[in-house]
Design a protein around this motif. Sequence first.
Motif, mmCIF file in Angstrom:
data_model
loop_
_atom_site.group_PDB
_atom_site.id
_atom_site.type_symbol
_atom_site.label_atom_id
_atom_site.label_comp_id
_atom_site.label_asym_id
_atom_site.label_seq_id
_atom_site.Cartn_x
_atom_site.Cartn_y
_atom_site.Cartn_z
ATOM 1 N N LYS A 89 0.800 -1.403 -0.038
ATOM 2 C CA LYS A 89 -0.107 -0.086 0.177
ATOM 3 C C LYS A 89 1.011 1.027 -0.004
ATOM 4 N N PRO A 90 0.282 2.359 -0.344
ATOM 5 C CA PRO A 90 0.960 3.649 -0.290
ATOM 6 C C PRO A 90 1.500 3.984 1.072
ATOM 7 N N PRO A 91 2.508 4.981 1.352
ATOM 8 C CA PRO A 91 2.661 5.332 2.664
ATOM 9 C C PRO A 91 1.477 6.051 3.416
ATOM 10 N N VAL A 92 1.535 5.711 4.857
ATOM 11 C CA VAL A 92 0.195 6.183 5.383
ATOM 12 C C VAL A 92 -0.013 7.712 5.204
ATOM 13 N N GLU A 93 1.249 8.376 5.043
ATOM 14 C CA GLU A 93 1.417 10.052 4.805
ATOM 15 C C GLU A 93 0.372 10.261 3.464
ATOM 16 N N GLN A 94 0.334 9.242 2.512
ATOM 17 C CA GLN A 94 -0.437 9.474 1.328
ATOM 18 C C GLN A 94 -1.732 9.115 1.314
ATOM 19 N N ILE A 95 -2.266 8.619 2.581
ATOM 20 C CA ILE A 95 -3.832 8.317 2.395
ATOM 21 C C ILE A 95 -4.440 9.123 3.147
ATOM 22 N N PRO A 96 -5.435 9.865 2.571
ATOM 23 C CA PRO A 96 -6.368 10.862 3.091
ATOM 24 C C PRO A 96 -6.855 10.718 4.596
ATOM 25 N N ALA A 97 -7.315 9.342 4.761
ATOM 26 C CA ALA A 97 -7.980 8.978 6.012
ATOM 27 C C ALA A 97 -6.940 9.016 7.329
ATOM 28 N N PHE A 98 -5.598 8.749 6.810
ATOM 29 C CA PHE A 98 -4.764 8.857 8.011
ATOM 30 C C PHE A 98 -4.319 10.356 8.209
ATOM 31 N N ARG A 99 -4.152 10.983 7.313
ATOM 32 C CA ARG A 99 -3.967 12.503 7.472
ATOM 33 C C ARG A 99 -5.084 13.120 8.222
ATOM 34 N N ARG A 100 -6.440 12.738 7.862
ATOM 35 C CA ARG A 100 -7.340 13.431 8.737
ATOM 36 C C ARG A 100 -7.349 12.868 10.088
ATOM 37 N N LEU A 101 -6.877 11.823 10.449
ATOM 38 C CA LEU A 101 -6.624 11.330 11.881
ATOM 39 C C LEU A 101 -5.315 11.807 12.330
ATOM 40 N N ASN A 102 -4.573 12.479 11.611
ATOM 41 C CA ASN A 102 -3.336 12.866 12.295
ATOM 42 C C ASN A 102 -2.356 11.884 12.465
ATOM 43 N N LEU A 103 -2.237 10.914 11.580
ATOM 44 C CA LEU A 103 -1.482 9.627 11.806
ATOM 45 C C LEU A 103 -0.536 9.687 10.670
ATOM 46 N N ASP A 104 0.675 9.658 11.084
ATOM 47 C CA ASP A 104 2.069 9.310 10.291
ATOM 48 C C ASP A 104 2.569 7.939 10.646
ATOM 49 N N THR A 105 3.466 7.546 9.968
ATOM 50 C CA THR A 105 4.050 6.125 10.203
ATOM 51 C C THR A 105 4.476 5.888 11.865
ATOM 52 N N GLU A 106 5.315 6.978 12.246
ATOM 53 C CA GLU A 106 5.562 6.747 13.563
ATOM 54 C C GLU A 106 4.482 6.830 14.549
ATOM 55 N N ARG A 107 3.690 7.541 14.530
ATOM 56 C CA ARG A 107 2.350 7.525 15.381
ATOM 57 C C ARG A 107 1.651 6.148 15.361
ATOM 58 N N CYS A 108 1.594 5.650 13.943
ATOM 59 C CA CYS A 108 0.804 4.347 13.891
ATOM 60 C C CYS A 108 1.693 3.039 14.334
ATOM 61 N N THR A 109 3.211 3.190 14.192
ATOM 62 C CA THR A 109 3.815 2.092 14.895
ATOM 63 C C THR A 109 3.695 2.119 16.427
ATOM 64 N N ARG A 110 3.625 3.299 17.120
ATOM 65 C CA ARG A 110 3.444 3.500 18.585
ATOM 66 C C ARG A 110 2.032 3.125 18.846
ATOM 67 N N PHE A 111 1.137 3.271 18.397
ATOM 68 C CA PHE A 111 -0.256 2.904 18.366
ATOM 69 C C PHE A 111 -0.395 1.371 18.592
ATOM 70 N N VAL A 112 0.100 0.588 17.423
ATOM 71 C CA VAL A 112 0.051 -0.750 17.355
ATOM 72 C C VAL A 112 0.898 -1.420 18.523
ATOM 73 N N GLU A 113 1.901 -0.945 18.641
ATOM 74 C CA GLU A 113 3.040 -1.618 19.682
ATOM 75 C C GLU A 113 2.221 -1.604 21.069
ATOM 76 N N ARG A 114 1.757 -0.259 21.380
ATOM 77 C CA ARG A 114 0.975 -0.003 22.567
ATOM 78 C C ARG A 114 -0.097 -0.814 22.785
ATOM 79 N N THR A 115 -1.031 -1.060 21.683
ATOM 80 C CA THR A 115 -2.304 -1.872 21.965
ATOM 81 C C THR A 115 -2.300 -3.312 21.571
ATOM 82 N N ARG A 116 -1.092 -3.704 21.144
ATOM 83 C CA ARG A 116 -1.023 -5.203 20.912
ATOM 84 C C ARG A 116 -1.585 -6.085 21.710
ATOM 85 N N SER A 117 -1.018 -5.984 23.066
ATOM 86 C CA SER A 117 -1.496 -6.952 24.028
ATOM 87 C C SER A 117 -2.940 -6.949 24.105
#
Length: 302
Positions: free
Chosen positions: A263-291
């Motif tokens: 897929k395109p980088p999340v920074e290029q996807i409008p929904a991610f931009r509207r949620l103010n989510l870049d690659t770094e924030r996505c990575t932190r969110f997934v790692e924080r919520t995995r358990s």
Amino acid sequence: MLAYTVGLADAGSNQAMNNQASPAFAFVREFSERLSNGTLDLPACPAVALRIQQALSNAETSAHQVAKLAMMDPVLTAKLLQLANSALLNRGTMTVTDLNDAITRIGFDMVRNLAFDVGIERTFSLKGNNSLRALHRDVRKHSHQVSILAFLLSRQFDLPVRPEEAMLAGLMHDIGKLYILTRVAAYPALFGDRENFDALLSAWHTGVGRAIVELWGFPEPIAMAVDEHEELARSASTAIDLADVVLVANLLSHRGEPRYEEKPPVEQIPAFRRLNLDTERCTRFVERTRSVVDSIIGSLAD
């Protein structure tokens, strides 16, 4: 319904119809004809969900009354208690064993969500073909994962979407795939052609899913989330909507898989931009919520 019926027929025909004698062609021809003329046998709203939904439509319904209805269904009762004691909602150390207390803790919206989850499993149950049943389990697990991620996205980032509504939309987002799986059981050769089969699922599941949730009386925001969760380039107003949240949760659920990397980088996807989510924030969110996600999937497992 007619507007996207034509689109579905065209999509299925273009992607899987190279050979008019193929199982894919036979399936899509019958499927598109039934969808176009309104004779596709869509399932009614599950009884367990309908009972709960009707009760909750009355503002005077109490937790005790909801508990009495839930206790009629042992599977729903078990899931309510599991969720009430899960890492998602149990912020203390006290274990809830009473259903009234569980419903008070999780709230009526969560009761509704679990009632639909139980109803979906029964409505789209599969017997026989082990390969189809395995895929069915994968779709169900993925739906649970997306529903939890959508809930956590809405809650942790304080989005203008209710977390419980996001969870319900996540539970419903791939319902079209479950419906198609129940239908292809009559075309065993089709499943053996995985390329065409996967193309059929991809092309048809969102529109069929919209038809089902509309039939079941869901509001337009949920129908739109079901219909548009694969449209990475979807344009919406500047306001964040439910489809954005489900789209993001759906894509994040595939992190680490080849399809995510394609897929395109999340920074290029409008929904991610509207949620103010870049690659770094996505990575932190997934790692924080995995358990939390993993533990809840276990409690929701069929």
